[in-house]
Design an enzyme around this catalytic site. Structure first.
Site, PDB file in Angstrom:
ATOM      1  N   SER A 147       0.861  -1.196   0.000  1.00 33.54           N
ATOM      2  CA  SER A 147       0.000   0.000   0.000  1.00 33.54           C
ATOM      3  C   SER A 147       0.885   1.231   0.000  1.00 33.54           C
ATOM      4  O   SER A 147       2.054   1.176   0.394  1.00 33.54           O
ATOM      5  CB  SER A 147      -0.891   0.008   1.245  1.00 33.54           C
ATOM      6  N   TYR A 160      -2.801  -1.456  10.202  1.00 39.88           N
ATOM      7  CA  TYR A 160      -2.822  -1.694   8.754  1.00 39.88           C
ATOM      8  C   TYR A 160      -1.548  -1.164   8.101  1.00 39.88           C
ATOM      9  O   TYR A 160      -0.891  -1.875   7.331  1.00 39.88           O
ATOM     10  CB  TYR A 160      -4.049  -1.037   8.133  1.00 39.88           C
TER      11      TYR A 160
END
Length: 280
Positions: A147, A160
């Site tokens: 990400s 996350y």
């Protein structure tokens, strides 16, 4: 199916294949003639997707595996099942992932443990299991979905972001370890995208979720092309490339402040403004 397709006789395993990036990856691999192993928790959606792609592209085989990769034993079960039926995995796509929005001291610890199992442990285990086979035949490709937040701290999505930092570092390290082989490892770094991610993370009201979003088919195409070229890392999207470049220039405190702003809910800003405007 024409035998000159890139993936003829080869098999791609895709986790989180029932929607979002995973679904788009499945379409791309099927178009190039790869047989598919589709892994997710939703058996009905997997079957609908897999068999429609098999019919459309004349694939020799599609394997549907219903599995919850937040369970520590799932990677080994998947590997053993494919070994049992004689399926060789030529391409591994570790796409499945999840997040949880909120202040760390308030969020659910059991849920975060599941996220760590899904985003980190399953990626490590699946890679370990299938890479050993790839190494034995000196051939294979691995795509790990990281990400843009793997490059910076992300308040309100702390677990996350940290998990995706692992995925990026892990992928780049393996790429170096395998540089003298015919095996490549690629990390894909997308930004905020039009998938179910924000809703499932309870972050649908955040600024990031309500700003410009990348389309999953564009992200998957960028990742697929980078994988086929053997690139180590690909940041998908022009604005995300700019953000990635900026992350190398700004101090972490500034990056954290920027990400916190993106992850805050718009209502919070309106409330602050209302309080500020009230007469003393």
């Amino acid at each position: 199916m024409k035998k000159n397709k890139v993936g003829h006789g080869k098999t791609a395993l895709i986790t989180g294949a029932s929607n979002g990036f995973g679904l788009e990856f499945a379409k791309l691999f099927a178009k190039d003639g790869y047989n598919l192993v589709l892994v997710a928790r939703s058996e009905d959606r997997l079957k609908e997707l897999g068999y429609s792609l098999q019919d459309e592209h004349g694939l020799e085989k599609v394997c549907i595996i219903t599995s919850d990769l937040s369970r520590p034993g799932s990677p080994q079960e998947i590997y053993d099942e494919l070994k049992k039926v004689g399926v060789r995995v030529d391409v591994l796509v570790n796409n499945a992932g999840a997040g949880l929005h909120g202040f760390f001291h308030e969020t659910d610890m059991d849920k975060e443990e599941e996220i760590i199992n899904l985003n980190i442990t399953s990626v490590m285990k699946l890679t370990k299991l299938f890479l050993r086979d790839m190494k034995a035949r000196n051939d294979g490709k691995i795509l790990n979905v990281a990400s843009i937040v793997s490059l910076m701290p992300a308040p309100l999505m702390a677990i996350y972001a940290a998990s995706k930092a692992f995925v990026l570092s892990f992928s780049e390290a393996l790429s170096n370890e395998l540089k003298d082989t015919n095996i490549t490892v690629t990390a894909l770094c997308p930004g905020a995208s039009n998938t179910y991610f924000f809703k499932r993370a309870h972050a649908e009201n955040s600024r990031a979720a309500n700003g410009p979003l990348s389309e999953p088919e564009d992200v998957a195409k960028d990742g697929y092309m980078a994988l086929m070229k053997g690139e180590v890392k690909i940041v998908s999207g022009l604005m995300n490339k700019v953000q990635a470049a900026t992350s190398n220039l700004l101090p972490d405190t500034a990056l954290a402040a920027t990400m916190r702003y993106q992850m805050e809910e718009a209502e919070e800003e309106a409330e602050k403004e209302a309080n500020y405007q009230q007469p003393v």
